[in-house]
Scaffold this motif. Structure first.
Motif, PDB file in Angstrom:
ATOM      1  N   TYR A  82       0.839  -1.202   0.000  1.00 58.31           N
ATOM      2  CA  TYR A  82       0.000   0.000   0.000  1.00 58.31           C
ATOM      3  C   TYR A  82       0.869   1.246   0.000  1.00 58.31           C
ATOM      4  O   TYR A  82       1.756   1.379   0.857  1.00 58.31           O
ATOM      5  CB  TYR A  82      -0.918   0.016   1.218  1.00 58.31           C
ATOM      6  CG  TYR A  82      -1.815  -1.198   1.277  1.00 58.31           C
ATOM      7  CD1 TYR A  82      -2.967  -1.259   0.496  1.00 58.31           C
ATOM      8  CD2 TYR A  82      -1.492  -2.295   2.072  1.00 58.31           C
ATOM      9  CE1 TYR A  82      -3.779  -2.387   0.519  1.00 58.31           C
ATOM     10  CE2 TYR A  82      -2.296  -3.424   2.091  1.00 58.31           C
ATOM     11  CZ  TYR A  82      -3.441  -3.471   1.323  1.00 58.31           C
ATOM     12  OH  TYR A  82      -4.237  -4.573   1.339  1.00 58.31           O
ATOM     13  N   GLY A  83       0.622   2.113  -0.947  1.00 59.96           N
ATOM     14  CA  GLY A  83       1.352   3.365  -0.995  1.00 59.96           C
ATOM     15  C   GLY A  83       0.405   4.543  -0.825  1.00 59.96           C
ATOM     16  O   GLY A  83      -0.788   4.366  -0.554  1.00 59.96           O
ATOM     17  N   THR A  84       0.949   5.720  -0.972  1.00 58.72           N
ATOM     18  CA  THR A  84       0.117   6.915  -0.800  1.00 58.72           C
ATOM     19  C   THR A  84      -0.906   7.063  -1.924  1.00 58.72           C
ATOM     20  O   THR A  84      -1.912   7.743  -1.762  1.00 58.72           O
ATOM     21  CB  THR A  84       0.998   8.183  -0.777  1.00 58.72           C
ATOM     22  OG1 THR A  84       1.943   8.099  -1.864  1.00 58.72           O
ATOM     23  CG2 THR A  84       1.761   8.304   0.528  1.00 58.72           C
ATOM     24  N   LYS A  85      -0.663   6.425  -3.059  1.00 62.22           N
ATOM     25  CA  LYS A  85      -1.554   6.619  -4.199  1.00 62.22           C
ATOM     26  C   LYS A  85      -2.384   5.398  -4.581  1.00 62.22           C
ATOM     27  O   LYS A  85      -3.456   5.532  -5.173  1.00 62.22           O
ATOM     28  CB  LYS A  85      -0.733   7.045  -5.420  1.00 62.22           C
ATOM     29  CG  LYS A  85      -0.167   8.457  -5.280  1.00 62.22           C
ATOM     30  CD  LYS A  85       1.007   8.750  -6.177  1.00 62.22           C
ATOM     31  CE  LYS A  85       0.718   8.646  -7.647  1.00 62.22           C
ATOM     32  NZ  LYS A  85       1.927   8.985  -8.448  1.00 62.22           N
ATOM     33  N   ALA A  86      -1.894   4.216  -4.271  1.00 65.71           N
ATOM     34  CA  ALA A  86      -2.616   3.009  -4.692  1.00 65.71           C
ATOM     35  C   ALA A  86      -2.130   1.816  -3.877  1.00 65.71           C
ATOM     36  O   ALA A  86      -1.085   1.877  -3.206  1.00 65.71           O
ATOM     37  CB  ALA A  86      -2.388   2.751  -6.181  1.00 65.71           C
ATOM     38  N   GLY A  87      -2.894   0.756  -3.941  1.00 65.72           N
ATOM     39  CA  GLY A  87      -2.524  -0.498  -3.305  1.00 65.72           C
ATOM     40  C   GLY A  87      -2.485  -1.609  -4.339  1.00 65.72           C
ATOM     41  O   GLY A  87      -3.098  -1.504  -5.401  1.00 65.72           O
ATOM     42  N   PRO A 126      -6.354   2.184  -7.071  1.00 62.91           N
ATOM     43  CA  PRO A 126      -5.978   3.526  -6.625  1.00 62.91           C
ATOM     44  C   PRO A 126      -6.810   3.920  -5.403  1.00 62.91           C
ATOM     45  O   PRO A 126      -7.918   3.403  -5.210  1.00 62.91           O
ATOM     46  CB  PRO A 126      -6.315   4.405  -7.825  1.00 62.91           C
ATOM     47  CG  PRO A 126      -7.320   3.645  -8.606  1.00 62.91           C
ATOM     48  CD  PRO A 126      -7.091   2.189  -8.338  1.00 62.91           C
ATOM     49  N   LEU A 127      -6.271   4.794  -4.636  1.00 63.72           N
ATOM     50  CA  LEU A 127      -6.965   5.322  -3.456  1.00 63.72           C
ATOM     51  C   LEU A 127      -8.381   5.758  -3.819  1.00 63.72           C
ATOM     52  O   LEU A 127      -8.567   6.637  -4.674  1.00 63.72           O
ATOM     53  CB  LEU A 127      -6.148   6.520  -2.942  1.00 63.72           C
ATOM     54  CG  LEU A 127      -6.589   7.188  -1.652  1.00 63.72           C
ATOM     55  CD1 LEU A 127      -6.678   6.189  -0.509  1.00 63.72           C
ATOM     56  CD2 LEU A 127      -5.588   8.295  -1.284  1.00 63.72           C
ATOM     57  N   ASP A 154      -9.302   2.656   3.486  1.00 65.64           N
ATOM     58  CA  ASP A 154      -8.397   3.698   2.993  1.00 65.64           C
ATOM     59  C   ASP A 154      -8.966   5.102   3.112  1.00 65.64           C
ATOM     60  O   ASP A 154      -8.357   6.047   2.632  1.00 65.64           O
ATOM     61  CB  ASP A 154      -7.964   3.422   1.543  1.00 65.64           C
ATOM     62  CG  ASP A 154      -9.063   3.673   0.505  1.00 65.64           C
ATOM     63  OD1 ASP A 154     -10.190   4.056   0.866  1.00 65.64           O
ATOM     64  OD2 ASP A 154      -8.777   3.477  -0.683  1.00 65.64           O
ATOM     65  N   ALA A 192      -6.630   7.897   4.293  1.00 63.58           N
ATOM     66  CA  ALA A 192      -5.268   7.830   3.756  1.00 63.58           C
ATOM     67  C   ALA A 192      -4.682   9.204   3.486  1.00 63.58           C
ATOM     68  O   ALA A 192      -3.475   9.364   3.343  1.00 63.58           O
ATOM     69  CB  ALA A 192      -5.246   6.994   2.474  1.00 63.58           C
ATOM     70  N   VAL A 214      -5.409   3.600   6.172  1.00 60.49           N
ATOM     71  CA  VAL A 214      -4.586   4.199   5.112  1.00 60.49           C
ATOM     72  C   VAL A 214      -4.154   3.161   4.080  1.00 60.49           C
ATOM     73  O   VAL A 214      -3.174   3.360   3.361  1.00 60.49           O
ATOM     74  CB  VAL A 214      -3.332   4.889   5.701  1.00 60.49           C
ATOM     75  CG1 VAL A 214      -3.735   6.006   6.652  1.00 60.49           C
ATOM     76  CG2 VAL A 214      -2.423   3.881   6.408  1.00 60.49           C
ATOM     77  N   ALA A 215      -4.863   2.042   3.998  1.00 63.29           N
ATOM     78  CA  ALA A 215      -4.483   0.981   3.063  1.00 63.29           C
ATOM     79  C   ALA A 215      -5.150   1.244   1.720  1.00 63.29           C
ATOM     80  O   ALA A 215      -6.271   0.787   1.446  1.00 63.29           O
ATOM     81  CB  ALA A 215      -4.884  -0.383   3.626  1.00 63.29           C
ATOM     82  N   ALA A 216      -4.459   1.984   0.891  1.00 58.05           N
ATOM     83  CA  ALA A 216      -5.047   2.486  -0.362  1.00 58.05           C
ATOM     84  C   ALA A 216      -5.703   1.380  -1.176  1.00 58.05           C
ATOM     85  O   ALA A 216      -5.078   0.375  -1.500  1.00 58.05           O
ATOM     86  CB  ALA A 216      -3.975   3.178  -1.199  1.00 58.05           C
ATOM     87  N   GLY A 217      -6.953   1.589  -1.512  1.00 59.45           N
ATOM     88  CA  GLY A 217      -7.680   0.632  -2.337  1.00 59.45           C
ATOM     89  C   GLY A 217      -8.545  -0.324  -1.528  1.00 59.45           C
ATOM     90  O   GLY A 217      -9.345  -1.059  -2.089  1.00 59.45           O
TER      91      GLY A 217
END
Lengths: 385, 385, 385, 385
Positions: free
Chosen positions: A273-278, A293-294, B174, B177, B260-263
């Motif tokens: 999981y990143g700031t923009k997508a998982g 994406p988020l 998320d 996030a 905060v787990a994107a997606g």
């Protein structure tokens, strides 16, 4: 399928271990054969001479290239005009170092099963031997051969997930949930400290999970905290481990490996999981990679799609919807090794897009196992690798 | 559908919180309405009088039963001949104690959102208040209302999994996030220590995951080790937590909660592994429960099948294949509460099969949050709850 | 993995078709190599001599065993002491008959891609040729090589589903949803009546779906009613077909095949419903087989489980959770053929458990295509095969 | 949740049918209650007076608003100052016409279960009655109430799939796979021509599948060809049907409905393929919609995502990951009806975004059933509706 089979003559391969009754030796042989890049011509297939002979004959090896021990094989093959160029080492862990050393010092490339050694001290010795040798060392962390793992790596590297915050990786099986039958050779050595090393599940599959997380994300480990268990009565090594991870730059994660998770087959699974997508990938359904994406819709990428990057496409043999699996991933590592070995033949540089797990990955894997044991014995203290 | 709607006259219900702009208040109202067991007749729906009035009118409440504050409501309703019999408390966490206390001491049943309070001290005060009162206290840990969660509980209790070794529970979202928009009321209070308490994700969703693990397995906690993070810059409370768990008798587990787990949408998922079988349940696909015996084939049980036990069947309205979801699970808790309240009306005993999360669960949930914070602040030291 | 690779010397294999730019030739070669049962020693790899030569050299064939045409190859190889024992025919459909005939009449075993021929008349000629020959004829309906397809067959035969009522089979792709690029050789011949035959999608994939239904259930066809379409403007052959099926004894079914189903990759899927249970299998997730008893819970069988029968277990190389895929299924047919060929070498009988699609399956497949065309041209009239 | 419950006073609702032992009546009541838009105040709940009385009392209806027959109810309620504004008709099919007529002619809105009538002749009579009446007629084709069905409709209408080529719709159950128990009321009337009409599965669920295909794609039917079966011995009506469909403009499709597909629960599923993309939706997993562009990656849209259109968002109560199901879809139709009824109260126009199945859909559904029977009796001849 963009490339043709068996480019410019197969590589002469030997094998140490992998005789009758073994499993992983057969997997290596299928992987080596699949793309036509190798031909198996010699073997020290068992530490028991009778079994070594019988196994060699069954595989159709020439009589004079069936060896009773790997040292004899290394010595003789190194002298033969058509001696082996590479050797696959598929013995229990504790024999990886002594076997690999014999071949490396004679300039024979080594393709070695994981974990690299049974102790970190051995791993460092092997590293030294590899550094002294001109030969290549390839560690078969199979799962890094899956195309969609490489697609994930490429996308993470390209920033598609943003800054990575979390890595959740797990590898769950159930085949050691009970005390194994006495004739189960594969279970026997894996639960024996003398042959497996200080780690049980952590060594056998935890290292795979660790490598996958490292390979896919590129995150640099800082510390880990581990809680290891041996659920099966009388078992000397861990059969389950819970590990919390901290990476440089603030990313965190967990790693769970288990050989006692009833009903789980070979469930290696990673989520990043990143700031923009998982992103999610599961070894049991390896032809797909999910990216979300988020706040957005989940996208399921298939192996073989035109939109995939070069790293995944290079590792793909058939169009999407024709499932490739475990053998093909394994064969991908053999293929990468073949490309590197062929470059070595002519003194050319190994192409930059060739990727396989290295001696450094092997050292780190064993360091991971020892760190788990060390942390767990200190009640989960955070330790460096 | 084996039972009939709205048995013997609806229960008169009030509500504290849940006015315009709130989300969970609306969920409680739908849950209360769904089976026809309740009728909403009074409310102190907002701490802002104008909003309280407007919200009450929109809901069609009688003018004289729209209150500007919950104390006035408790006092007056307790005196009315047709005053409310129960109140739903759906305010931010820190108001649960003061609100609940007013109703409990006047014998009005309380249906309270989770976590029970913002601090453990408050939780214990509320527990004392509940013990002194003749009224019922119901905590809406929604997910224990899902039929297949109850089926899992029943099967674990019956020994189908053997001795439990492992519990892996996670709750990933998320929606936090990024730093929330200023007008996002739901995000605002949940990230504010003054209203949420010492925990962020741990309090908001970690308590759900904890309760689910406890509810389903019945395992008794021994110690936990936690690593909490606040990934979003400037955030005062945790938005992600990794927790390792040890239970009495040797079972182990992990709990991961994240906002905060994107997606990830609302991915509450539990896996339980015993000596004989393993089990999986996912909130996002709640009508199914997977059970796999050691080395065997996976079985997917559907809600509504004839082979399910009484605990799940009681909570089921339509045949398999007609999906029930979040509202139905929530309504199941309201229905259980209704059965208990009706028994209370006549002085009868609450039927033995009625199940809802209690004040004790609420205390334990807040204790869990505080233990997480305590352990994490001591670098993951193992602590008791 | 219970058996050893490459039993008693590889079988000398030739190939007709499959040169540079072809896809299925490469698949056949991988399948032939995978278990070490074959060695490719000769080829007439293209009808264009330059391409035939270049392809042969790339594959490392000896110069004198690279042929410009298959007749020359058949003649010479039949005379060589170490001539080929078997030939893989992987040309466009219309060349299957002339090529196969040359080898069959010289006692060389034929492993032939599907559909068997481009017309039913040709199919019958090939059948006659095969019947006159002592050599074996193997048709590569790949999907019958999947272990879980064989598990399904065994369970249906054993009565686990009761009396079969319904068969729903479909094979959906999208790779011909638009007019293909001019240099797409694979698309070019498949949409050309002169090379493909009277059927388009029906011939290319409909025959796979038909064979799968027949193979798995053993039901005997009575009549079919078909509605064929050519959605892509200018296309001469069908690219989509809807078929209703009636079987002897009253079972019914539908078959849908499409090469214009946007978003579908290689979605071959079958569902069979009997009086006692239903069953589902999907080629894109081939390691699992779902069986659900009437009113009961779904069971997901994995390839490699101990409870699977002998027919599936024989076709399995690695434990459950290590996915096998398309190449392994294909290799299973090559392995079955190898067992039969080895038996033939010594005059022994082919073991009873060896299964591969035969010349009769090939005739029926082409009859199916022609029946589809016939029915569709008569507005869906029910016709026999 | 963007809207508030129970806008401007609940609608007074009556019910015909749905007494003790019925299933769908209870579903309608839950649907009507869920959003607080209706209040049930009168009922003729059974054709058996004792059951009608007992059922009414159990539902808490006032004594004088429990009726023994629907005509008496229509007459009296129409005269009451606070008489019902709408009636839900949930009897067996053959009673829909006589019941609906009584209410329509008195200006009481009708919410009617499907299929609309048991014969096409009746359907046309009902249509005439509805056209003469100022009251609204709403047909509860439940599945058109699912948000993701509406999302699909909107995206198809917007051209996201390109020109539609194929529609594959199916509705499979197994609850009538055996002769039903004598006390199974729901099964009894559905398998009785006198009460169900000329169609069995085609009427009960085939009409749902047909409506879904029509609703989602907007394609105009040209002809169908059907093969109907009655698998259960002694059954008078079809329990399985295979239907091929041709639409204006060249699109084709198949419809399969079955009540004897062992192991299937309530598996309504639709797939639509256009020149640019394909789409899939399954009722058993209704919160997701899969769209895959030609040759591209699959996208899984969730209910509640910000990127969804207004048509789906209007029908959504909770964020993604909180599953909504069958009752919520049903309630969506009741909510649409409520909006229309409220507009009708004030003489306002029904807002343009309100969607519910109409009398015309009802006529077409019954025409579909009769066309199936007609085609099947002529051995699959293509017929118009």
């Amino acid at each position: 399928m963009s490339r043709f089979d068996g480019r410019s003559g197969p590589i002469r391969l030997g094998m140490v271990g992998g005789g009758q009754g073994a499993m992983i030796g057969s997997v290596h042989r299928i992987a080596a054969r699949l793309d036509g890049d190798y031909t198996l011509v010699a073997g020290a297939l068992s530490s028991t001479p009778e079994r070594a002979q019988a196994s060699g004959r069954e595989l159709g090896l020439a009589e004079d290239r069936i060896y009773d021990d790997f040292t004899a094989m290394a010595i003789r093959e190194a002298r033969l005009k058509d001696g082996i160029e590479a050797v696959a080492i598929v013995t229990p862990n504790h024999m990886h170092l002594p076997a690999a050393r014999e071949f490396l010092k004679r300039g024979i490339h080594v393709i070695c099963d994981k974990p690299m050694t049974s102790t970190l001290a051995d791993a460092k010795k092997l590293q030294a031997a590899a550094e002294k040798s001109d030969a290549l060392f390839v560690l078969t962390h199979t799962y890094s051969g899956y195309p969609m793992v490489r697609e994930a790596q490429a996308r993470i590297k390209a920033g598609e997930l943003g800054e990575i915050r979390l890595v959740q990786v797990e590898y769950a099986q159930d085949w050691l949930a009970e005390a194994p039958a006495p004739d189960n050779k594969q279970a026997a050595w894996r639960t024996d400290p003398a042959r497996s090393g200080v780690g049980g599940a952590t060594a056998d599959i935890g290292t795979h999970a660790w490598h996958l997380a490292r390979f896919m994300t590129g995150l640099v480990p800082e510390k880990i905290s581990a809680d290891l268990q041996s659920f099966v009565p009388g078992r000397a090594l861990d059969d389950n481990a819970h590990v919390m991870m901290r990476f440089e730059g603030g990313a965190r994660g967990t790693l769970w490996c288990s050989q006692v998770a009833a009903g789980q087959e070979n469930s290696l699974r990673i989520r990043v999981y990143g700031t923009k997508a998982g992103l999610e990938w599961e070894q049991e359904h390896p032809n797909h990679l999910a990216i979300t994406p988020l706040g957005g819709a989940r996208t399921i990428l298939s192996r073989g799609l035109a939109q995939n990057g070069a790293a995944a496409s290079r590792m793909t043999r058939v169009p999407p919807g024709h499932p490739e699996g475990y053998f093909e991933a394994f064969a991908n590592l053999y293929r990468e090794a073949a490309t590197a070995i062929r470059a070595h033949r002519t003194g050319a540089e190994v192409p930059g897009d060739v990727i396989f797990p290295s001696i450094a990955d092997g050292v780190e894997g064993v360091a991971f196992v020892e760190a788990c044991v060390r942390s767990s014995s200190r009640d989960g203290k955070w330790v460096s690798l």
